[in-house]
Design an enzyme around this catalytic site. Structure first.
Site, PDB file in Angstrom:
ATOM      1  CG  HIS A  31      -2.144  -0.725   1.156  1.00  0.00           C
ATOM      2  ND1 HIS A  31      -2.752  -1.280   2.268  1.00  0.00           N
ATOM      3  CD2 HIS A  31      -2.948  -1.031   0.106  1.00  0.00           C
ATOM      4  CE1 HIS A  31      -3.861  -1.910   1.901  1.00  0.00           C
ATOM      5  NE2 HIS A  31      -4.003  -1.769   0.598  1.00  0.00           N
ATOM      6  CB  CYS A  44      -2.541   0.331   8.823  1.00  0.00           C
ATOM      7  SG  CYS A  44      -1.485   0.178   7.371  1.00  0.00           S
TER       8      CYS A  44
END
Length: 283
Positions: free
Chosen positions: A166, A260
């Protein structure tokens, strides 16, 4: 007066390593539930101590990665673009996030059926532009669709190392003209785009990137990140930021850290549209 940052988090009651969908996850290396809770609450308390208002999403049994709220989708003003997860293991999170955002006043929309998109994990504003990571989880064409839907410029960045699957694992906007990044996660074209478009780029070493130091939460001039990045902390200090190190090792086992575990409901500090909205509200 600056607007109070609003952050969505989900307690780790059902968090665990139940499958393997990135290079960090190993079902043979279990997370410690008690330590996971301790680390999560330390992050929660650090953010509230910095003045953030943290809202809580109820955890759901069978959705261990719901704790990683950054992947819920992307907020732009009062619009929530919901994620379309690549892996089936995470697709059950989508209706949970959709209900929460709809219940809290957001208009909820989705990308087309065949367009993978993993929200603020891969889509991060830095100034007027949307920096868009693609390859491992999100599709380049989806990012262009998102840009068209929002009416913003998109800068696609191909990720080349599966450990940094990511964008938020290797890039963190600090302000509309500055960011931290790990160059090794991008191809040469991506590195050139970042150098050309962002005035101040703070480079993170390979060793400290591996400890998820780029996966940070920015609240004003404070940068909350996993412990173990002294060189980055010094670099941040030279640029007027204060590093707030925390131990988040239990979540790195699943491929996530501070960023996250959080979702900015009011837009990231580095988003120009958020700054403009804050100025208008305080005028």
């Amino acid at each position: 007066m600056a607007e109070t940052p609003r952050i969505l988090m989900c307690p780790p009651e059902y968090y665990g390593i139940e499958y393997e969908i990135n290079p960090w996850m190993n079902r043979g290396v279990a997370s410690d539930p008690d330590e996971s809770r301790r680390q999560w609450w330390a992050l929660h308390d650090a953010l509230t101590g910095l003045g953030a208002a943290v809202e809580l999403l109820d955890p759901v049994r069978g959705l261990p990665d719901l704790v990683f709220t950054a992947n819920a989708g992307l907020v732009y003003r009062d619009l929530f673009l919901s994620s379309r997860f690549r892996y089936g293991e995470r697709q059950g999170e989508t209706p949970v996030f959709d209900r929460w955002f709809a219940d809290h006043g957001f208009a909820v929309e989705h990308t087309p059926d065949d367009h993978h998109f993993e929200g603020a994990g891969d889509a991060l504003f830095c100034g007027d532009a949307l920096l868009a990571g693609y390859r491992f989880r999100s599709d380049a064409r989806t990012m262009q669709w998102v840009g068209d839907r929002l009416g913003v410029e998109v800068l696609p960045l191909e990720l080349v190392d599966p450990r940094y699957y990511h964008l938020d694992t290797c890039f963190c906007p600090l302000a509309p003209d500055s960011a931290i990044y790990f160059p090794g996660a991008f191809d040469e074209y991506g590195r050139s785009v970042l150098r050309d478009r962002i005035r101040t780029l703070i480079e993170v070493s390979a060793e400290e990137a591996f400890s998820f130091s780029c996966n940070a939460v920015v609240v004003g001039r404070s940068v909350v990140l996993n412990a173990g990045a002294p060189k980055l902390a010094r670099s941040l200090g030279r640029h007027g930021y204060e590093a707030v190190p925390l131990s988040l090792t239990e979540f790195i086992k699943a491929g996530g850290s501070a960023k996250c575990l959080t979702f900015r409901l009011d837009g990231e500090d580095a988003a120009s549209w958020r700054s403009a909205a804050t100025r208008a509200a305080s005028a």
